[in-house]
Design an enzyme around this catalytic site. Structure first.
Site, PDB file in Angstrom:
ATOM      1  N   LYS A  46       0.826  -1.203   0.000  1.00 56.88           N
ATOM      2  CA  LYS A  46       0.000   0.000   0.000  1.00 56.88           C
ATOM      3  C   LYS A  46       0.863   1.258   0.000  1.00 56.88           C
ATOM      4  O   LYS A  46       1.880   1.329   0.694  1.00 56.88           O
ATOM      5  CB  LYS A  46      -0.915  -0.016   1.228  1.00 56.88           C
ATOM      6  CG  LYS A  46      -1.889   1.157   1.320  1.00 56.88           C
ATOM      7  CD  LYS A  46      -2.749   1.018   2.563  1.00 56.88           C
ATOM      8  CE  LYS A  46      -3.767   2.139   2.687  1.00 56.88           C
ATOM      9  NZ  LYS A  46      -4.640   1.971   3.872  1.00 56.88           N
ATOM     10  N   SER A  86      -9.795  -0.345   7.228  1.00 57.83           N
ATOM     11  CA  SER A  86      -9.191  -0.088   5.921  1.00 57.83           C
ATOM     12  C   SER A  86      -8.566  -1.302   5.244  1.00 57.83           C
ATOM     13  O   SER A  86      -8.258  -1.246   4.056  1.00 57.83           O
ATOM     14  CB  SER A  86      -8.135   1.020   6.033  1.00 57.83           C
ATOM     15  OG  SER A  86      -8.763   2.269   6.158  1.00 57.83           O
ATOM     16  N   SER A 116      -9.472   2.012   3.194  1.00 64.11           N
ATOM     17  CA  SER A 116      -8.598   2.780   2.328  1.00 64.11           C
ATOM     18  C   SER A 116      -7.591   1.942   1.546  1.00 64.11           C
ATOM     19  O   SER A 116      -6.940   2.450   0.630  1.00 64.11           O
ATOM     20  CB  SER A 116      -7.842   3.836   3.150  1.00 64.11           C
ATOM     21  OG  SER A 116      -7.003   3.210   4.109  1.00 64.11           O
TER      22      SER A 116
END
Length: 444
Positions: free
Chosen positions: A94, A193, A169
């Protein structure tokens, strides 16, 4: 080639090569000489080229670095150096987590041009285990959102239905694994997330106990809540990644389980509840599933935006003051709301957390683990902000955020489909129970 991959949610139509193979199978093929690490990197790059224009999961692809690392992994295996089950396995990271020499943009114009000087601790562990970093995956801007459709690089889309959101996210990590571009990915989870996009994309996502993994080299959002978590196609693959990240050993054995009706926290679509409840069917044959009421859980959902909002503003206060226009409108408004949290509200939210935590830990001692949906609805369309169960952003976080407030480990595992889209079963356990959560998921 390795054996087919069992899962409760079939891969998206046309899913890539890695969606049909287990990590253990790939590892066996590498050691038997049926595949090389260079083959795996080539396959990942080909799938990224094919799938990424559809879902927008990657913000940076490090082709040269991945090929070099694959060549080294192959040389080591040929020389008898075996770093373990992730040796030669591609992984995505990420874009909130530093990878040496690659940008860490956090999906925001505020970080355009920022390049990491060193690896985050979690990435260092992966490299030591022989894993190959393919690149950086998209995040909702500064990780401040559960939809994954607000970022400088545009929305990430759901591989099952690209007109719908991937969730956030950790949107790119979940979409990349679901689409079969990579077998494994790293995300971060502050209030859902990892779990939210895992549920919406039909993959497995683990939020570990708060503090279980180092956050050094990870851009913070709300430090008292932030965690780094793995995403994978199956619980078995997730277990391999978690074992490397945590340095802990797997455990086995049956564990009592209790069902928590999601309406205790937030309205949930009946079809979602039905799919998730049915997903416990295999476990009911080996353990009794009680039904419980969790004290204070709805209050925790209300405490979450107070804690997260105040801490997120503290992290970004200087950037917000210097150049608020560089934040997207939606994130800018959420930061502004965080700046308005009063000190006494933050203190009371922390006091509530401590009080309810004691009650929930007592309940877990009696009942083992909790089961409930991960999210109360399937993936909404990109840009949607209202739904049949209310505000989309609040709904997506509602069933996941209470366990973040308490710092407890929680796992989302595919439960099945509601219409064309996946929904997730969430398992919640006491601190340090990550391996037992994964063992329960494997029983499913």
């Amino acid at each position: 080639m390795s054996s087919s991959l069992p899962t409760r949610t079939a891969p998206p139509a046309g899913a890539g090569w890695f969606a049909h193979r287990s990590v253990a199978g790939l590892a066996a093929d590498l050691r038997a000489g049926r595949l090389t690490a260079c083959d795996l990197v080539a396959a990942a790059l080909a799938e990224i080229e094919r799938w990424d224009p559809v879902v927008n999961a990657f913000v940076t692809v490090d082709e040269a670095g991945a090929r070099r690392a694959a060549e080294q992994a192959d040389r080591e295996l040929a020389d008898g150096v075996d770093r373990g089950p992730l040796h030669g396995i591609p992984i995505a990271v990420k874009d909130l987590i530093d990878v040496r020499g690659l940008p860490t943009t956090a999906g925001s114009r505020h970080f355009a041009g920022a390049v990491a000087a060193d690896d985050a601790d979690c990435v260092r562990r992966l490299r030591a285990a022989g894993a190959i970093v393919l690149g950086k995956t998209a995040t909702h801007e500064i990780a401040l959102g559960p939809t994954g459709d607000r970022a400088a690089g545009g929305p990430t889309r759901n591989p099952h239905l690209p007109s719908h959101m991937a969730g956030g996210s950790s949107s790119g990590s979940a979409a990349a694994v679901a689409a079969g571009m990579v077998p494994l990915a790293l995300g971060t989870d502050t209030g859902g997330s990892v779990r939210v996009p895992a549920a919406l994309c039909g993959v497995v996502g683990l939020k570990p106990t708060h503090g279980a993994l180092s956050l050094h080299g990870v851009l913070p959002l709300a430090p008292s809540l932030d965690t780094v978590g793995p995403l994978a196609r199956t619980a078995a693959d997730c277990r391999l990644l978690w074992t490397v990240l945590s340095g802990t050993r797997p455990v086995s054995g049956t564990t009592p389980l209790a069902w928590m009706a999601p309406e205790q926290i937030h309205p949930t679509l009946p079809e979602v509840t039905a799919v998730v409840r049915a997903g416990l069917g295999d476990l009911t044959e080996v353990t009794e599933v009680a039904e419980v009421t969790v004290p204070g859980v709805a209050e925790l959902r209300e405490a979450y935006p107070v804690l997260q909002g105040s801490e997120a503003f503290a992290v970004h206060a200087e950037r917000f003051a210097a150049a608020p226009e560089l934040f997207g409108e939606e994130v800018r408004e959420r930061l502004r709301a965080g700046s308005e949290v009063r000190g006494w509200e933050y203190v009371r939210a922390r006091e509530l957390r401590d009080r309810v935590r004691a009650d929930v830990l007592g309940l877990l001692r009696r009942h083992g683990f909790l089961a409930l949906p991960t999210v109360p609805l399937p993936a909404p369309p990109v840009d949607a902000r209202t739904s049949a169960v209310g505000d989309v952003r609040a709904a997506l976080l509602s069933l996941a955020s209470p366990w973040s407030v308490l710092g407890l480990p929680a796992l989302s595992v595919p439960a099945g489909l509601a219409g064309e889209l996946p929904v997730g079963l969430q398992l919640v356990g006491p601190p340090g129970s990550e391996h037992r959560l994964l063992a329960i998921a494997e029983q499913l």
